[in-house]
Design a protein around this motif. Structure first.
Motif: not given
Length: 131
Positions: A124-131, A116-122
């Motif tokens: 964040l890095a992409r800046g993909d916060f939308g649905p 989950v942390k790895e997915h979250y970091d990824y």
């Protein structure tokens, strides 16, 4: 005709090695539920009968001991040789279950957290916060 549970084949094909604890345990519960003995995973039988036990209660206790031995046998038979050696002297199925859960369920939880942390970091890095 063999008295062996046909579902036990899934345990033969998916032996416990450690990291596969969740999958192995799910398969074990399927087999034990089909035998109507899964209760022994959570309920230890008394080591001995009380001196004043009734014949009916003694019969129930002996049945519990038999079910525990059957479950323990399924568990040990479906483990790697290393794990068999480690648990062959363990008294009952509930104790084996408890020790395995302590050893491997925590590891699985840690692995989930890392994923989950790895997915979250990824994300964040992409800046993909939308649905």
């Amino acid at each position: 005709m063999s008295t062996r549970n046909q579902l036990s084949i899934i345990l033969d094909q998916n032996k416990l090695t450690g990291p596969n604890y969740d999958d192995w345990f799910r398969n074990l519960k399927i087999v034990l539920n089909s035998e109507r003995i899964a209760y022994v995973l959570d309920k230890k039988p008394p080591k001995e009968a009380a001196p004043d036990i009734s014949r009916i209660e003694l019969a129930k206790l002996e049945k519990h001991w038999d079910h525990d031995l059957q479950a323990k046998s399924y568990m040990l038979a479906s483990m790697s040789n290393e794990l068999q050696r480690r648990f062959e002297e363990t008294v009952n199925a509930a104790d084996i279950h408890l020790h395995l859960k302590e050893l491997y369920a925590v590891q699985t939880c840690s692995e989930r957290h890392a994923s989950v942390k790895e997915h979250y970091d990824y994300t964040l890095a992409r800046g993909d916060f939308g649905p």
